[in-house]
Every structure is written in C-alpha cells, then in structure tokens.
Scaffold this motif. Structure first.
Motif, mmCIF file in Angstrom:
data_model
loop_
_atom_site.group_PDB
_atom_site.id
_atom_site.type_symbol
_atom_site.label_atom_id
_atom_site.label_comp_id
_atom_site.label_asym_id
_atom_site.label_seq_id
_atom_site.Cartn_x
_atom_site.Cartn_y
_atom_site.Cartn_z
ATOM 1 N N ALA A 185 50.157 29.533 51.766
ATOM 2 C CA ALA A 185 49.315 30.100 52.832
ATOM 3 C C ALA A 185 47.853 30.190 52.394
ATOM 4 N N GLN A 186 47.553 29.590 51.229
ATOM 5 C CA GLN A 186 46.190 29.553 50.683
ATOM 6 C C GLN A 186 45.561 30.932 50.497
ATOM 7 N N ALA A 187 46.354 31.844 49.936
ATOM 8 C CA ALA A 187 45.808 33.158 49.590
ATOM 9 C C ALA A 187 44.723 32.998 48.529
ATOM 10 N N SER A 188 43.656 33.788 48.616
ATOM 11 C CA SER A 188 42.596 33.727 47.594
ATOM 12 C C SER A 188 42.811 34.756 46.500
ATOM 13 N N GLY A 189 43.582 35.797 46.788
ATOM 14 C CA GLY A 189 43.762 36.862 45.805
ATOM 15 C C GLY A 189 45.224 37.181 45.570
ATOM 16 N N TYR A 190 45.577 37.430 44.298
ATOM 17 C CA TYR A 190 46.961 37.752 43.905
ATOM 18 C C TYR A 190 46.902 38.948 42.968
ATOM 19 N N VAL A 191 47.292 40.124 43.447
ATOM 20 C CA VAL A 191 47.266 41.327 42.627
ATOM 21 C C VAL A 191 48.698 41.722 42.283
ATOM 22 N N ASP A 192 48.927 41.970 41.007
ATOM 23 C CA ASP A 192 50.256 42.366 40.534
ATOM 24 C C ASP A 192 50.560 43.783 41.023
ATOM 25 N N LYS A 193 51.772 43.981 41.565
ATOM 26 C CA LYS A 193 52.132 45.327 42.016
ATOM 27 C C LYS A 193 52.327 46.289 40.854
ATOM 28 N N ALA A 194 52.392 45.732 39.645
ATOM 29 C CA ALA A 194 52.451 46.588 38.463
ATOM 30 C C ALA A 194 51.046 46.971 37.991
ATOM 31 N N SER A 195 50.041 46.561 38.746
ATOM 32 C CA SER A 195 48.645 46.777 38.391
ATOM 33 C C SER A 195 48.159 48.151 38.881
ATOM 34 N N THR A 196 46.858 48.413 38.734
ATOM 35 C CA THR A 196 46.298 49.718 39.126
ATOM 36 C C THR A 196 45.530 49.606 40.447
ATOM 37 N N PRO A 197 45.325 50.745 41.121
ATOM 38 C CA PRO A 197 44.517 50.746 42.346
ATOM 39 C C PRO A 197 43.096 50.215 42.099
ATOM 40 N N ASP A 198 42.523 50.519 40.942
ATOM 41 C CA ASP A 198 41.169 50.038 40.624
ATOM 42 C C ASP A 198 41.129 48.509 40.601
#
Lengths: 202, 202
Positions: free
Chosen positions: A97-110
């Motif tokens: 779907a050509q997403a530009s951003g991939y954030v890990d759900k194990a990551s932080t809100p910041d």
C-alpha cells in the motif's frame, strides 16, 4: 498544523494515544475504528493516516486500500502503520500500500510522534527493530494462488467450497493445501492456517 | 496512593495508557507485557492489577492464575480486566479468576480510572455494555472435555496426537470434534476452531 487520522479498533487505547498525540503543539488528531475509517478519511482530509493493521473484524484484514483512496493518498496524505516484526504479512501489506512510515508497536510514543513529523515532511521512517520482519516479509513462501486457497480455508470453507469458489478441481485444491502445509513447516492443514494467521499472511 | 500494575502486550499503547493513569493524583502505575507479568506483580505489590486478557503469546491464553497468585490476590490485590462483549470466553476466564472489575475496551479512559478507584475500595465494577457478553459466557456450549480436545486441535495437533495426549481412542476424539462442530454451528473442524478462537473459548 499536521492533521492526523488515527485508526485503531480498541477505543480505550486509541483515545489515550490520540490524547498523547494531541498534546504536541503541531499535531491535531481525529480517531476512528476500522469500520468507518475510509469515510472518516474522506471528511477529515488528514495529512497523515496512522493505522494499526491489526483489525478486529471477523477476518482480521484491515481495508487499507479503501482508507488510502479516501484519504487522497499519496497525493495529499501519507500512510504510517503501527506494526510488529512478528507479523511480516501485515508489513508486506503495508509495503504494497506504499506506506511511508513503519513504527514498531514495541516502540515508544515519542518515536511515533517523531515518525509522524518525518513522513509528513516527505521522508520515509522505518523503525530499525522491524528489520527482521521485513526480511521475513520478503521471504514469504506462498504464491498468490496458494494464499487465495489458504484464505478461504482459514474462513472455514471445505475443499469442495474452495474448489467451487476458485474454479479448480478438488484434487488441485488438495495439492495446493499439501504444498501450503509443507512450505509453512506445518504438521497439518489446521496447523498451516494457525501459522499463517499468526504471521499475518491471511 | 493506589498502586496499579498495568498488563498489556503492546508497549506503545500500554505506555500511553500508563501515562494517562499516572496523571491522576491518587494513582501510580507500573506496566509490563504478559511475559514477566507475574514476576513484576511479586515485586511491585500492586493494590490493583489492570489486565488486558488478549495476549499475544503463541496460543493467546493469558496466564491469569500466575499473575493473581504472585500479586497476592485476593487478600491484598484486586483484579480488573479490560474485556469486550465479543469475546465471552475471556470474560468467563476473568470471572473464574474472580476479577472484581470488568471494563469494556470500547469504553473511555475516564471510565477505567473510575473503575480502578471502585475496585480498590472493595466494590465490584462491571461496564454495562458487557452485559450481553456475560450472557453469552454463561451459555458456553462446550464441556470441559470438548474444550481440551478443541484447544489441542487449535494448536495444530492431529486426531492421533489428541487421542494420545488425552488418553482417548481416535474414534472418541472424532466424536468430540463432531459434537464441537455441531454445537458451535460451524461448517467443519477448521470453522469450529475459527469461531471458538474468535469468541475466546480456546
């Protein structure tokens, strides 16, 4: 102001995440569950859609294409997904779907907030912890046809129903199921479905 | 101060929910994923455990009994669960673990905070939107033995493996699977597993 549309199926968690994003001076957020997300994208005209691809509808496949189309992506809106390395199938769908951003759900809100700003500025953002997930996504063992067979099987269709639905003979469907079981390293058909759903392939 | 232990498997969402709870003057929170939750309960000595029963381990069954035991419940700690009416099996497990609080995941953060205070004061708290879920939980159609068979099948075990594991004949296991399929209104074995997992029975 960066307009954010947050898509997540659990209201309680989505609300607190939206509150957190809203506290940033340059971000404003509206939020929705997956049902109705495309309609919300059309009216809200977000600069970025932040979407959790885990979807609690009966088959667990988020209607990502609908969302993107209604949000006016990629012309006016970026797509940022919340993902995990353990579900490479969802990463693959996001990449398609050509997403530009991939954030890990194990990551932080910041980290998420940093990612929102980066993709809005036209950059790509990929959490480094998702690397192994992308590797697995690239090595997806099943063909498109096998995925079609497996998707139907996972929804409870019998061999006969799958054959009818895909215009195949029952023997061919059985051969596909045998290949799927072998390729996923499963013990049997049920195990192949369990493994494939866990990884997000179907 | 009310000491809260928040248990949820997604770090990103758990963090923002913990931040939100921590902003209340009378609440302080530590948070953890399910792996390690029991150990954390032992050291943190919480007044209340707030636990999301959706668990991302390979089989999706949260180790609720371990958590309760290590938290010193019910003598010194209350259990509050985040649940949904669509997964009556998880509500049932929470009731069996004698949870005092049941907050709908479709609810608001304010409602959760109210619930934390109520259960800490020794009261029970049940979100009214969960009523239908409890009704379904009470009408669970499967026997304990059928659940054991289904759990093994859902993990990919064959009829022969289930028979060996439960000291039954293969014919008996087949009879159980037929009864399970009929009682869950499923089309076949895979469908029965899909329906039962969706409702949180196994």
């Amino acid at each position: 102001m960066i307009r954010v549309l947050l898509v997540h199926d659990t209201c309680l968690l989505r609300s607190v995440l939206a509150e957190r994003i809203d506290r940033e001076p340059d971000l404003e957020v509206v939020h929705t569950a997956w049902p109705g997300a495309a309609a919300r994208a059309r009216t809200a005209r977000p600069d970025v859609c932040v979407a959790d691809l885990d979807c609690s509808d009966s088959y667990g496949i988020a209607p990502l294409a609908d969302l993107c189309e209604q949000a006016g992506r990629p012309a006016t809106c970026r797509l940022l997904v919340l993902a995990s390395a353990e579900r490479p199938g969802l990463l693959r769908r996001a990449a398609e779907a050509q997403a530009s951003g991939y954030v890990d759900k194990a990551s932080t809100p910041d980290q998420l907030i940093r990612a929102i700003r980066e993709v809005t500025a036209g950059k790509r953002f990929v959490d480094e912890t998702l690397g192994f997930g992308f590797l697995k996504a690239a090595e997806m063992p099943l063909t498109q046809r096998e995925l079609s067979v497996l998707s139907l099987a996972a929804r409870g269709a019998s061999i006969a129903e799958i054959a009818l639905s895909l215009h195949l003979s029952r023997g061919t469907v059985r051969n596909y199921m045998a290949a799927i079981t072998r390729k996923t390293g499963a013990r049997n058909r049920v195990d192949a479905i369990r493994i494939s759903q866990g990884e997000g392939w179907v």
